[in-house]
Design an enzyme around this catalytic site. Structure first.
Site, PDB file in Angstrom:
ATOM      1  N   HIS A 155      33.925  42.383  39.289  1.00  0.00           N
ATOM      2  CA  HIS A 155      35.368  42.160  39.142  1.00  0.00           C
ATOM      3  C   HIS A 155      35.598  41.413  37.838  1.00  0.00           C
ATOM      4  O   HIS A 155      35.179  40.257  37.701  1.00  0.00           O
ATOM      5  CB  HIS A 155      35.921  41.369  40.328  1.00  0.00           C
ATOM      6  CG  HIS A 155      37.369  41.009  40.167  1.00  0.00           C
ATOM      7  ND1 HIS A 155      38.333  41.954  39.873  1.00  0.00           N
ATOM      8  CD2 HIS A 155      38.021  39.828  40.218  1.00  0.00           C
ATOM      9  CE1 HIS A 155      39.516  41.357  39.760  1.00  0.00           C
ATOM     10  NE2 HIS A 155      39.345  40.069  39.961  1.00  0.00           N
TER      11      HIS A 155
ATOM     12  N   ASP B 182      37.823  39.645  35.501  1.00  0.00           N
ATOM     13  CA  ASP B 182      38.991  38.915  35.018  1.00  0.00           C
ATOM     14  C   ASP B 182      38.847  38.795  33.507  1.00  0.00           C
ATOM     15  O   ASP B 182      37.917  38.156  33.012  1.00  0.00           O
ATOM     16  CB  ASP B 182      39.067  37.535  35.649  1.00  0.00           C
ATOM     17  CG  ASP B 182      39.213  37.613  37.155  1.00  0.00           C
ATOM     18  OD1 ASP B 182      40.216  38.165  37.618  1.00  0.00           O
ATOM     19  OD2 ASP B 182      38.305  37.133  37.860  1.00  0.00           O
TER      20      ASP B 182
ATOM     21  N   ASP C  40      42.062  41.929  43.834  1.00  0.00           N
ATOM     22  CA  ASP C  40      42.352  40.495  43.831  1.00  0.00           C
ATOM     23  C   ASP C  40      43.809  40.193  43.526  1.00  0.00           C
ATOM     24  O   ASP C  40      44.136  39.099  43.086  1.00  0.00           O
ATOM     25  CB  ASP C  40      41.447  39.791  42.809  1.00  0.00           C
ATOM     26  CG  ASP C  40      41.346  38.295  43.055  1.00  0.00           C
ATOM     27  OD1 ASP C  40      41.656  37.855  44.167  1.00  0.00           O
ATOM     28  OD2 ASP C  40      40.960  37.565  42.129  1.00  0.00           O
TER      29      ASP C  40
ATOM     30  N   HIS D  98      46.214  39.295  36.733  1.00  0.00           N
ATOM     31  CA  HIS D  98      46.719  38.284  37.658  1.00  0.00           C
ATOM     32  C   HIS D  98      46.414  36.858  37.215  1.00  0.00           C
ATOM     33  O   HIS D  98      47.244  35.966  37.406  1.00  0.00           O
ATOM     34  CB  HIS D  98      46.198  38.531  39.082  1.00  0.00           C
ATOM     35  CG  HIS D  98      44.754  38.865  39.159  1.00  0.00           C
ATOM     36  ND1 HIS D  98      44.295  40.158  39.077  1.00  0.00           N
ATOM     37  CD2 HIS D  98      43.655  38.099  39.300  1.00  0.00           C
ATOM     38  CE1 HIS D  98      42.983  40.173  39.171  1.00  0.00           C
ATOM     39  NE2 HIS D  98      42.566  38.935  39.297  1.00  0.00           N
TER      40      HIS D  98
END
Length: 904
Positions: free
Chosen positions: A14, A16, A126, A350
């Site tokens: 994941h 980010d 997420d 996000h």
């Protein structure tokens, strides 16, 4: 017969893009990950594939550093070893606009297509909650499965769901407000439940005994999902060996290095008939309320304000104006707009737009906002010049006039005060002529100017002399041309400007007595102002009341400011134990009329307040020692600092709404400031603008809710109403509200939240999240009655987001009239979302959504210069069935509809 279990192990990381490290530091690790991954895929035939987190920007960031890997990456995508898309970035769905969510999907598809394959999976690992219209958006894009990490409570064990937002299994049906439904798969054990699989038999046996039991608790089929990775997780290079160990220990389980395509297909074939159906938004409504992460909507509010400004400039100004210019024969700047959108979206992950990263991340975001906005502004300016060059002003104005055109890109006819700077005269200068040029311009008389419309009617206006100003031209065929000009600012009321068009006016010399306005505003009487719709009265403490002349609705006590401590973090608000809110209720305020003309009244209210300077010393110690925020004992300091709040109330002729601007200098830390609007409306539900819907939400949380706060997201507005009246509050970049459980139906809008740490999994100090310094907040109060008044208040709320656009022209012949509507449409209950060019053709693309729960009808009556056919489309802007010009189109409740228009 026993059905063999299959353990689907899906490798991923994941990613980010920026979070607890700034972007470039994360990118160094991305390059390391991708280099190792490519080597592994090349050399280990048992390591079959890797899921690149549902976002194509990962490859964009990697290949910018390693362009030499373009060919091998493309080959691996086509071979199914790398799974990419369907998004450009993994956005926060609630803090990015409806159109931004669509453009994210469009750009993700476009970029993935260049590599040869698109992962058709609605991937939301997420997101801090999921938009209710996601199933409809995904289905229109040919995607029938969504995978997400938050928003629904899995039941497990007996697999009997008991609530609307509980699911019997990790698999469920997820239904949008229009009835569209997709298969939803929840990461019930999170997206790291298969990370770091052991190789040694002893460790592997213990690992799989625990992991298999956790997965079987929620799975509805024998196909068990294990996500082999986590946040920024390096690829597990010995996974093949680890799976061989697992197979030897569990011969009755089929261990597969899988991918989402295979996993989803096999799950679908084995689904039971008793799946739960979850409807609408997924916001963790049936939890204790502490971990929804909704307070990211108020972290670093300056980011949200910048985002609203840029999104609106792109969606509702630059793109429509570029379409208007295209319809008059000018090229559409698709490449520039795509760049501006991508640059903006790099702020939409996000952890970025939510304001929950380290300070370096958010500094870089402000630069990206500026870059995107600059491109959007230039596209709009170039389009305006292209359009006005075709407007025939010679037929309606005297040669000595100074024509200017006011554009409305909101989609519905509009009235309001417009401000524009006009050059009365300009003179080039060079060398030693500067003093001579300035002297000549200073001597120019500005007496006798009036504003007229194209029919020769005088419009009441204010003309402010700005003196001599510098300017320059950048011709397409020669060097820059500096000049000096005598400039004025004109403020006037533009009435009934067409929804996707313009009206042309002019500043003219006229020595006759100016005509009185049609309906001048009554005189302002210190603490009272009114127009033909509303009366506003201000009390001693600066609160104000709005009386609606149309329906007798009356709202009083509006505009109290509330201040409380915050010992939480960028993710989660938490007031100190026993903290009593401070308010301006009953505090004397200075009140004065700042402006009064026949078309606008402005009254200023000033509160001078002292509030606690920060949290006490205990807070710093607790943060440093990583004390969980729910266990903190910190209080607010006894020392105070001044907080002066200036509120400006603006009422315009012909506009049934009250505009409010709040300005302040924040010198305090560790606190939250809100503005309160008691409505005395008592209803179990209220409505908030979300992604492509006015979402109905329960005012009182579930019995499981333990958090004293029940804040929620909004895009543009929040609305409370009963059978008689209602109030819609529209904000510009203020995304957090709460309907207080105070017996007064109070709408609380968060203006500022100041905290000192990131939160989450470590100690990350974020001093800039205290948001010290100057701030200005804008919002609009729109009272309404019943029936269609409700949707009209929503339409007014959307319109309030969009700036007026005006540009100076010249007296000239032209092919366009002085007043024109490029696109004319009609449809009650519909909101216009986009007017743009199709990204892969020359077609005009228009998008609406039904704001209501009832069927609606849409009719596209006119598209300027587009005699070609109209057709139904989808969110990917693909051509569908044909539509006749002027034909009424049936729209389902809450449906998103896209119409394409071919050019002849």
């Amino acid at each position: 017969m026993t059905v063999q279990k299959t353990a689907h192990v899906i490798s991923h990381s994941h990613w980010d893009r920026e979070w607890y490290l700034p972007f470039e530091k994360h990118r160094v690790r991305l390059v390391e990950l991708m280099d190792a991954l490519i080597e592994l895929l090349e050399n280990d035939p048992e390591f079959r594939s890797f899921h690149l987190d549902g976002q194509t920007i990962v490859l964009e960031d990697y290949l910018q550093i390693r362009p030499d890997k373009q060919e091998i990456v493309t080959r691996m995508v086509r071979e199914g070893k790398l799974h990419i898309g369907p998004w450009y970035i993994l956005q926060d769905e609630f803090l990015t606009s409806s159109e931004a969510n669509i453009r994210n999907l469009l750009i993700g598809h476009s970029d993935a297509r260049k590599f040869g394959a698109i992962s058709k999976l609605g991937y939301f690992p997420d997101s801090f909650g999921n938009m209710g219209q996601a199933p409809q958006i995904l289905l229109q894009a040919g995607i029938d499965t969504a995978v997400f990490g938050r928003g629904v409570k899995p039941v497990g064990l007996n697999n009997e769901a008991k609530g609307d937002y509980e699911s019997a299994f990790s698999e469920m049906n997820w239904q949008a407000p229009d009835g569209s439904a997709v298969l939803g798969i929840l990461f019930a054990n999170w997206y790291n439940n298969g990370m770091e699989i052991p190789v040694t038999p002893d460790e592997s046996a213990a690992y799989w005994a625990r992991k298999m039991a956790d997965a079987e608790k929620y799975a509805s089929s024998p196909h068990l999902l294990f996500m082999n990775g986590c946040d920024h997780q390096p690829v597990q290079t010995n996974l093949s060996e680890a799976l061989r160990t697992a197979r030897s220990l569990y011969p009755d389980v089929r261990f597969v290095h899988s991918n989402f395509d295979d996993y989803v297909a096999q799950v679908k074939a084995a689904l039971p008939s008793n799946l739960s159906t979850i409807r609408g938004e997924l916001r963790s409504q049936r939890t204790n309320g502490w971990w929804t992460l909704v307070n990211t909507a108020s972290a670093r509010v300056y980011l949200k304000q910048a985002n609203q400004r840029v999104q609106t400039q792109l969606e509702k100004v630059a793109e429509p104006l570029a379409v208007f210019a295209m319809l008059t024969g000018h090229a559409y700047p698709e490449h520039l707009l795509a760049y501006a959108w991508k640059t903006l979206m790099q702020n939409h992950p996000h952890d970025s737009i939510c304001g929950c990263s380290v300070d370096e991340v958010h500094r870089e975001m402000m630069t990206r906002f500026d870059k995107s906005h600059q491109v959007a502004e230039q596209v709009a300016a170039d389009s305006l010049q292209a359009i006005v060059s075709h407007i025939d002003t010679q037929a309606v104005f005297d040669p000595s006039s100074l024509p200017f055109t006011v554009f409305n890109t909101s989609g519905r006819a509009r009235t309001g005060v417009v401000s524009i700077v006009l050059e009365v005269k300009r003179l080039p200068f060079a060398g030693g002529k500067r003093k001579q040029v300035i002297g000549e311009l200073k001597e120019l008389s500005l007496d006798g100017f009036v504003v007229k419309d194209a029919s020769g009617n005088k419009r009441d206006a204010e003309v402010e002399d700005l003196g001599v100003t510098f300017g320059y031209e950048l011709p397409k065929d020669r060097f820059r041309q500096p000049y000096m000009a005598r400039s004025v600012r004109v403020n006037f009321l533009a009435q009934c400007v067409p929804g996707l068009g313009y009206r042309t006016f002019a500043l003219c010399r006229d020595d006759s007595v100016s005509a009185a306005p049609d309906r001048p505003l009554p005189p302002a009487e210190g603490r009272r102002m009114e127009n033909e719709y509303l009366t506003v009265t201000i009390a001693d403490d600066g609160t104000y009341g709005i009386a609606d002349k149309r329906n007798g609705g009356d709202f009083t006590g509006l505009g109290t400011y509330e201040n409380v401590g915050d010992v939480g973090n960028e993710y989660i608000f938490r007031a100190p134990d026993g903290d009593v809110p401070l308010t301006t209720r009953g505090m004397p305020a200075d009140i004065r009329v700042e402006e009064h003309t026949s078309f606008r009244t402005v009254i200023a209210i000033v509160h001078r307040w002292d509030i606690p300077a920060s949290g006490d010393d205990t807070l710093a110690r607790e943060i440093a020692e990583f004390v969980p925020f729910l266990e903190r004992k910190a209080q607010r300091s006894e020392r105070t600092v001044p907080l002066t709040i200036t509120t400006r109330l603006t009422l315009e002729q012909g506009v049934p709404q009250l505009k409010v601007q709040t300005s302040l200098r924040n010198e305090a830390k560790d606190h939250r400031l809100r503005v309160l609007f008691p409505t005395q409306v008592h209803s179990p539900v209220h409505y908030a603008d979300s992604v492509f819907e006015a979402a109905e939400r329960e005012t009182n949380p579930a019995p499981t809710w333990a958090n004293p706060s029940n804040c929620q997201h909004m895009q543009t507005f929040v609305n409370v109403r009963d059978e008689v009246r209602g109030l819609t509050v529209s904000t510009l970049g203020l995304n957090e509200y709460e309907i207080l459980r105070d017996g007064q139906g109070t709408i609380a809008v968060t203006l500022l939240r100041a905290v000192r740490e990131l939160g989450d999994w470590g100690v990350f100090h974020t001093p800039e999240a205290q948001c010290l310094g100057e701030h200005t907040f804008e919002y609009v109060l729109i009272p309404h009655g019943t029936g269609q008044d409700i949707e009209q208040s929503y339409a007014a709320a959307y319109q309030a987001q969009i700036p007026w656009t005006a540009v100076q022209g010249s007296v000239q012949p032209g092919s366009l009239p002085a007043e024109h509507e490029f696109i004319r449409w009609s449809g009650d209950g519909l909101a216009l979302s986009a007017v743009k060019r199709n990204g892969s053709s020359e077609d005009v693309t228009m998008r609406w959504f039904n704001m209501t729960k009832r069927p609606a009808q849409l009719r596209v009556e006119q598209v300027h210069g587009a005699g070609g056919a109209l057709y139904r489309s989808n969110v990917l802007e693909e051509e569908g069935s044909g539509i006749g010009h002027g034909e009424w189109i049936a729209i389902r409740p809450a449906e998103i509809v896209t119409i394409g228009g071919k050019r002849p």
